[in-house]
Design a protein around this motif. Structure first.
Motif, PDB file in Angstrom:
ATOM      1  N   TRP A 183      -6.642   6.733  -3.430  1.00  0.00           N
ATOM      2  CA  TRP A 183      -4.984   5.770  -2.775  1.00  0.00           C
ATOM      3  C   TRP A 183      -5.678   6.260  -1.185  1.00  0.00           C
ATOM      4  O   TRP A 183      -5.360   5.238  -0.762  1.00  0.00           O
ATOM      5  N   GLU A 232      -7.292  10.572  -8.244  1.00  0.00           N
ATOM      6  CA  GLU A 232      -6.355   9.888  -8.003  1.00  0.00           C
ATOM      7  C   GLU A 232      -5.160   9.485  -6.237  1.00  0.00           C
ATOM      8  O   GLU A 232      -5.182   8.224  -5.803  1.00  0.00           O
ATOM      9  N   THR A 289       0.878  -1.230  -0.108  1.00  0.00           N
ATOM     10  CA  THR A 289      -0.424   0.030  -0.163  1.00  0.00           C
ATOM     11  C   THR A 289       0.952   1.391   0.244  1.00  0.00           C
ATOM     12  O   THR A 289       0.048   2.014  -0.248  1.00  0.00           O
ATOM     13  N   ASP A 292       1.862   2.079  -3.065  1.00  0.00           N
ATOM     14  CA  ASP A 292       1.402   2.736  -4.768  1.00  0.00           C
ATOM     15  C   ASP A 292       1.261   4.011  -4.241  1.00  0.00           C
ATOM     16  O   ASP A 292       0.837   4.674  -4.519  1.00  0.00           O
ATOM     17  N   GLY A 293       1.001   4.547  -3.015  1.00  0.00           N
ATOM     18  CA  GLY A 293       1.039   5.742  -2.485  1.00  0.00           C
ATOM     19  C   GLY A 293       2.671   6.632  -3.079  1.00  0.00           C
ATOM     20  O   GLY A 293       2.612   8.103  -3.067  1.00  0.00           O
ATOM     21  N   ARG A 336      -8.020   3.913   0.598  1.00  0.00           N
ATOM     22  CA  ARG A 336      -7.846   2.706   1.406  1.00  0.00           C
ATOM     23  C   ARG A 336      -6.477   2.481   1.597  1.00  0.00           C
ATOM     24  O   ARG A 336      -7.275   1.387   2.383  1.00  0.00           O
TER      25      ARG A 336
END
Length: 615
Positions: free
Chosen positions: A299, A295, A128, A131-132, A302
């Protein structure tokens, strides 16, 4: 303040296990060579997990101090600070990628459930975070809760974090600690410069904070700068501990020179960038108005909820839960004589009742501190009724620093260090006593202290080091709300109906957060619309929610994790009750959740399923 002396594992034993290079909770069957590990020199699941943990702490050394593990071969970390520059960000990405691969490649077939959980947590947190970090801007927490699009703003940045960290967390017990303190002061300008580099990059991309946040941040930065021009809070810890350290005025003079000649100019440079941002700032509060904003928000949502829920789903669930909770509040309000109007308007009227207000000024502040102590004394005595495995928190209730109060929430809390030398703390905002009411302060105490954040953190401190580092917003805040529920179930409001309203309003407040956060960042709400929703629908205090809304603007998605996490814990409890029937045990379930440690919600579900299977 000490508590129940029945915890199964002391912090000293925990650290001894860590020093041996093996997880203290690892069973004999867990300590075996991982054949597929990318690093054959690291043996055993515990060894690999600890190696991953220290790799992260080397990049974030303040965390090692906070946990009390900057000792022995890692003692050098006490003198260092995080590299906040773009180069530091690239180094973090490289480390996360490498250690994520090691965790994924580890042979887990022979591991016990607890150790398997630790690997699942690492894989979730690291993937995670990566992705950030692939996004073009922002601060990204690794398994943490503070993900922010703005590197420096009213509640983000070293100008806020470091004075508090140095005064309350960095130890000053001897001359070595003092020299480490000086070394950290010397590193502050570079840390501020790293932030400035990324601030400028974001500004050039058009990622500019809302104007109302900049007003707050500029005011706070000017205050911090003014203090730094005389040494102020940066030097004060050395003065306060001069007797213990056995040092003379020379050390303080050296620190003051670093602060006034190097730190102050670095703060001034950040302030200039905030002024530059102010020239192009708008009043649009949401991420939708920023480049790549949709976007980033997807994120952040999430990361905060550890789910794949989309903004519309979070928004609608918030409205549903709010209606349900107001349905529980209505009959209590009627019993108290509040019969006309919406639940929100009646709660507003209740909030204006002088019977439930604290006195103004210092007299009221003292009254609030006494009230909190009384609630802690009561709830700690109830814990044997809710848990089989008890912990012994070292707990302090402390006022939020004056310079931070304007941008801070009503309170926050967390556990202390793994070695127990740094206590768990409930920080309370006392900029005005009107932030709090007698019917809601008990619930706030249960949330931040016991059985909430401080209590839960004590269990995480007995887990492998990496589990003490990685924190998940949905679990942390979901557990704290579940702690509020436990207090209610243990009888906190049996003879105090208005206190029950405070508890239910707290849950409803978190449902409102789901609506407001998604409203701001996805549905293009304005700031005032967000404040009005809290006040009109839930009867929240304007003084409280104005800062709340500003916080959602600077930490997108974070506010949604609370109720999402709480609802999932409650759902898992219902599943356990249904599956186990008469074998279900209240205390055993609570143990299963909290001993499983802070984890993403999908990992929590696996832990509960294992508990059901083996109970």
């Amino acid at each position: 303040m000490t508590f129940l002396k029945t915890h199964k594992l002391t912090r000293r034993q925990t650290l001894a296990g860590l020093g041996a290079g093996v997880s203290v909770l690892a069973l004999p069957g867990c300590v075996r060579t991982i054949a597929n590990s990318a690093d054959a020199s690291v043996t055993g699941a515990g060894g690999l997990l600890d190696d991953i943990a220290y790799n992260l702490l080397k990049l974030q050394p303040e965390g090692a101090t906070s946990l009390g593990v900057d000792t022995g071969q890692y003692g050098y970390l006490r003198s260092r600070l995080t590299d906040t520059s773009m180069a530091g960000r690239r180094a973090l990405v490289s480390t996360l990628q490498s250690d994520l691969a090691r965790a994924r490649n580890a042979d887990k077939t022979t591991l016990d459930a607890a150790t398997r959980t630790s690997f699942e947590v690492v894989e979730s947190a690291y993937s995670t975070a990566l992705d950030g970090l692939a996004l073009p801007y922002g601060d990204v927490a690794v398994g943490g809760w503070r993900n922010a699009p703005y590197v420096v703003i009213q509640n983000v940045g070293a100008y806020i974090d470091l004075p508090r960290f140095l005064s309350s967390t960095h130890p000053l017990r001897d001359a070595d600690d003092a020299q480490a303190y000086i070394a950290r002061l010397e590193a502050v300008p570079e840390m501020l410069a790293g932030e400035l580099e990324r601030m400028k990059s974001a500004t050039d991309m058009g990622v500019v904070p809302p104007d109302f946040l900049l007003v707050k941040a500029i005011g706070q930065m000017r205050s911090t700068l003014q203090d730094a021009m005389t040494g102020g809070a940066w030097v004060q810890p050395l003065a306060d501990n001069a007797g213990t350290l056995g040092t003379d005025a020379t050390l303080q003079a050296s620190a003051r020179e670093i602060v006034t000649r190097r730190i102050a100019p670095a703060l001034e440079a950040q302030l200039a960038e905030l002024y530059r941002q102010q020239k192009s700032a708008t009043s649009q509060p949401g991420m939708w108005a920023r480049p790549h904003g949709d976007e980033f928000y997807a994120w952040a949502l999430r990361a905060s909820t550890t789910t794949r829920m989309m903004p519309d789903e979070v928004h609608e669930r918030g409205l549903e839960e709010l209606a349900m909770l107001h349905g529980r509040m209505d009959p209590i309000l009627r019993q108290l004589g509040y019969t006309s109007g919406s639940v929100g308007s009646r709660m507003t009227a209740l909030g204006g009742d002088p019977r439930f207000k604290f006195a103004e000024g210092d007299a009221g502040r003292a009254e609030i501190m006494t009230f909190i102590k009384g609630r802690i004394d009561w709830i700690k005595a109830q814990m044997p009724r809710a848990f089989n495995t008890l912990v012994d928190p070292n707990l302090e209730v402390t006022r939020i620093p004056l310079a931070e109060e304007v941008g801070a929430p009503g309170a926050y809390g967390g556990a202390g260090s793994k070695d127990g030398l740094i206590p768990g703390r409930m920080w309370i905002n006392l900029r005005t006593t009107d932030l709090h009411r007698k019917y809601d302060l008990a619930d706030l105490t249960y949330h931040e202290a016991i059985p909430g954040h401080v209590w839960e953190g004590e269990y995480s401190n007995t887990l492998p080091l990496i589990r003490s580092i990685l924190k998940f917003n949905a679990f942390s805040e979901g557990w704290a709300l579940y702690g509020e529920q436990l207090a209610d179930e243990l009888g906190a409001y049996d003879d105090y109906a208005v206190g029950k309203l405070g508890y239910l309003q707290s849950l409803a407040f978190r449902a409102c957060r789901m609506v407001v956060d998604t409203g701001l960042h996805s549905k293009r709400w304005g700031r005032q619309q967000a404040v009005d929703f809290f006040v009109q629908r839930n009867g929240s205090k304007v003084e409280e929610v104005a800062s709340e809304v500003d916080r959602y603007c600077s930490w997108p998605g974070q506010a949604c994790g609370y109720k999402v996490g709480h609802s999932e814990i409650v759902r898992q409890r219902a599943l356990a009750q249904s599956a186990m029937g008469s074998a279900y045990d209240f205390k055993a379930f609570n143990d299963a959740v909290v001993l499983g440690g802070n984890a993403p919600l999908d990992v929590l579900a696996k832990n509960v399923a294992r508990y059901i299977d083996t109970a």
